[in-house]
Scaffold this motif. Structure first.
Motif, short mmCIF file in Angstrom:
data_model
loop_
_atom_site.label_atom_id
_atom_site.label_comp_id
_atom_site.label_asym_id
_atom_site.label_seq_id
_atom_site.Cartn_x
_atom_site.Cartn_y
_atom_site.Cartn_z
N ASP A 33 0.82 -1.23 0.00
CA ASP A 33 0.00 0.00 0.00
C ASP A 33 0.84 1.27 0.00
OD1 ASP A 33 -2.27 -1.53 0.01
OD2 ASP A 33 -2.48 -1.52 2.20
N THR A 34 2.00 1.20 -0.66
CA THR A 34 2.87 2.39 -0.68
C THR A 34 2.30 3.51 -1.55
OG1 THR A 34 4.15 1.39 -2.48
CG2 THR A 34 4.95 1.05 -0.21
N GLY A 35 1.54 3.14 -2.57
CA GLY A 35 1.02 4.16 -3.47
C GLY A 35 -0.45 4.45 -3.29
N THR A 36 -1.04 4.02 -2.17
CA THR A 36 -2.48 4.24 -1.96
C THR A 36 -2.84 5.72 -1.88
OG1 THR A 36 -2.67 2.10 -0.85
CG2 THR A 36 -4.43 3.71 -0.47
N PRO A 37 -2.10 6.56 -1.14
CA PRO A 37 -2.46 7.99 -1.12
C PRO A 37 -2.40 8.65 -2.50
CG PRO A 37 -0.99 7.48 0.69
CD PRO A 37 -1.00 6.29 -0.21
N VAL A 38 -1.36 8.27 -3.27
CA VAL A 38 -1.24 8.84 -4.61
C VAL A 38 -2.38 8.37 -5.51
CG1 VAL A 38 0.26 9.05 -6.63
CG2 VAL A 38 1.26 8.95 -4.33
N ALA A 39 -2.76 7.10 -5.38
CA ALA A 39 -3.86 6.57 -6.19
C ALA A 39 -5.18 7.24 -5.83
CB ALA A 39 -3.96 5.05 -5.98
N GLU A 40 -5.40 7.56 -4.56
CA GLU A 40 -6.63 8.25 -4.16
C GLU A 40 -6.68 9.66 -4.73
OE1 GLU A 40 -6.70 8.08 0.05
OE2 GLU A 40 -7.29 5.96 0.15
N GLN A 41 -5.54 10.34 -4.74
CA GLN A 41 -5.50 11.68 -5.32
C GLN A 41 -5.79 11.64 -6.82
OE1 GLN A 41 -5.18 14.64 -3.78
NE2 GLN A 41 -5.17 13.59 -1.80
N LEU A 42 -5.27 10.63 -7.50
CA LEU A 42 -5.53 10.51 -8.93
C LEU A 42 -6.99 10.18 -9.21
CD1 LEU A 42 -2.33 8.60 -10.10
CD2 LEU A 42 -2.91 10.99 -10.51
N THR A 43 -7.62 9.39 -8.35
CA THR A 43 -9.04 9.09 -8.52
C THR A 43 -9.88 10.35 -8.36
OG1 THR A 43 -8.65 6.86 -7.65
CG2 THR A 43 -10.92 7.65 -7.70
N GLN A 44 -9.55 11.16 -7.36
CA GLN A 44 -10.27 12.42 -7.20
C GLN A 44 -10.03 13.35 -8.38
OE1 GLN A 44 -9.22 14.42 -3.59
NE2 GLN A 44 -10.72 16.07 -3.86
N LEU A 45 -8.82 13.31 -8.92
CA LEU A 45 -8.50 14.15 -10.07
C LEU A 45 -9.30 13.73 -11.30
CD1 LEU A 45 -6.64 16.39 -11.12
CD2 LEU A 45 -4.97 14.63 -11.68
N SER A 46 -9.50 12.43 -11.49
CA SER A 46 -10.30 11.98 -12.63
C SER A 46 -11.75 12.43 -12.50
CB SER A 46 -10.23 10.45 -12.73
OG SER A 46 -10.80 9.84 -11.58
N GLY A 47 -12.29 12.51 -11.27
CA GLY A 47 -13.63 13.05 -11.08
C GLY A 47 -13.73 14.52 -11.46
N ASN A 48 -12.71 15.31 -11.12
CA ASN A 48 -12.70 16.72 -11.51
C ASN A 48 -12.60 16.88 -13.03
OD1 ASN A 48 -12.78 17.48 -8.79
ND2 ASN A 48 -10.55 17.49 -8.62
N LEU A 49 -11.83 16.01 -13.67
CA LEU A 49 -11.75 16.06 -15.13
C LEU A 49 -13.08 15.69 -15.78
CD1 LEU A 49 -8.22 14.48 -15.73
CD2 LEU A 49 -8.89 16.87 -16.04
N GLY A 50 -13.87 14.84 -15.11
CA GLY A 50 -15.20 14.55 -15.62
C GLY A 50 -16.10 15.78 -15.61
N ILE A 51 -15.96 16.63 -14.61
CA ILE A 51 -16.72 17.89 -14.57
C ILE A 51 -16.30 18.80 -15.72
CG2 ILE A 51 -17.20 19.95 -13.19
CD1 ILE A 51 -16.80 18.25 -10.70
N VAL A 52 -14.99 18.87 -15.98
CA VAL A 52 -14.49 19.68 -17.10
C VAL A 52 -15.05 19.16 -18.41
CG1 VAL A 52 -12.41 20.37 -18.34
CG2 VAL A 52 -12.39 20.31 -15.85
#
Length: 314
Positions: free
Chosen positions: A106-125
């Motif tokens: 789980d070393t990259g879990t925080p980074v993966a969560e940030q990227l998931t949130q970023l993909s949601g913002n790109l969906g709004i765009v």
């Protein structure tokens, strides 16, 4: 019983209790522009005829032209290019998030969560870009098929009924406001796309300058130098795809390359949010401020409604 009658001479020195106030002459009202027009019958009926012709041209010439998709081909091309860039960034973000989340411990879990949130913002765009694309023809029909003829008809009626109808001045003001709203409606999307295009060009120029300065300091050619001729958004997408393949090939931890690529994705997403979401809102706010300054269009009602809907701090 004797009654005393006051003498006429004794009344002469008596000052009346109520003093007479001198009447101040009021200035005559200045004639308005409509009054000046209506004083000249030939000019009056000539302007009315021109307004009727303008209403007919707006309905039967302007509306078919501006509700046609081919009229907005240049603007739609820019929107489609931005839409493709957003889709590429969204796909790269989701793929990179899935690859990072597969790392052990789980070393990259925080980074993966940030990227998931970023993909949601790109969906709004992406939703905003689709809305701008469809609003081009809809607002063209609304402005030239509805608001334009109504505004010209109100102006013609106000001139014909000037001096005969007490609400003629109100009709004239309403016609000007409706015409101004129609101009704002048809100009807001092309203006926001134009501003967005200028911001994207400025951003890509700054990125290319930074890359040229960095490549001048290095003696050996790097991968970034081979991508100088590519589009900035294409380079981000290709870099993310290459990083996903490297993660699948055996990278077991979050390295500097992963952090750098995630930073590039976040930077690109922020630029997309600013140019595709904030810029249209700012352009609309500028148009509304201009309308309020020119014709006194009241925009406080939506603001007060939103203020009541927002949660208050206790």
């Amino acid at each position: 019983m004797l009654q005393t009658v006051p003498n006429q001479k004794s009344r002469e020195g008596i000052v009346p209790a109520v003093s007479y106030v001198d009447v101040v002459p009021q200035p005559e009202p200045q004639p308005s522009f409509a009054d000046w027009i209506c004083e000249r019958p030939l000019l009056r009926y000539g302007i009315v005829a021109l307004l009727i012709i303008a209403a007919l041209l707006s309905e039967f010439v302007g509306r078919p032209h501006f509700e046609n998709v081919e009229t907005w081909s240049g603007t739609i091309e820019v929107i489609d290019a931005k839409k493709n860039n957003v889709l590429a960034l969204t796909t790269s973000t989701i793929a990179l998030s899935a690859a990072i989340s597969a790392l052990p411990d789980d070393t990259g879990t925080p980074v993966a969560e940030q990227l998931t949130q970023l993909s949601g913002n790109l969906g709004i765009v992406l939703a905003v870009l689709y809305l701008e694309k469809y609003l081009l023809t809809i607002l063209g029909f609304l402005s030239l098929g509805v608001l334009g003829p109504v505004a010209f008809a109100l102006l013609a009626i106000s001139l014909l009924m000037h001096g005969r109808l007490t609400t003629s001045h109100a009709l004239f003001t309403l016609g000007i406001r409706v015409l101004l709203v129609g101009i704002i409606a048809i100009a807001v999307v092309p203006a926001s796309v134009w501003v967005t295009q200028r911001i994207d060009e400025t951003y890509q120029i700054s990125i290319s300058q930074e890359e040229s300065e960095g490549s001048a300091e290095e003696s050996k050619p790097t991968d970034s130098e081979s991508q100088e001729n590519k589009n900035f958004w294409d380079s981000i997408a290709s870099g993310a795809a290459q990083l996903v393949s490297n993660l699948k090939d055996g990278i077991k931890s979050v390295t500097d390359g992963v952090v750098e690529q995630v930073t590039n994705l976040i930077e690109g997403a922020i630029v997309m949010i600013v140019t595709s979401c904030l810029v249209p809102l700012l352009v609309l706010a500028v148009f509304l401020w201009m309308g309020h300054s020119l014709m006194g269009i009241d925009v406080s009602a939506p603001t007060n409604y939103l203020a009541r809907r927002l949660p208050r701090k206790k």
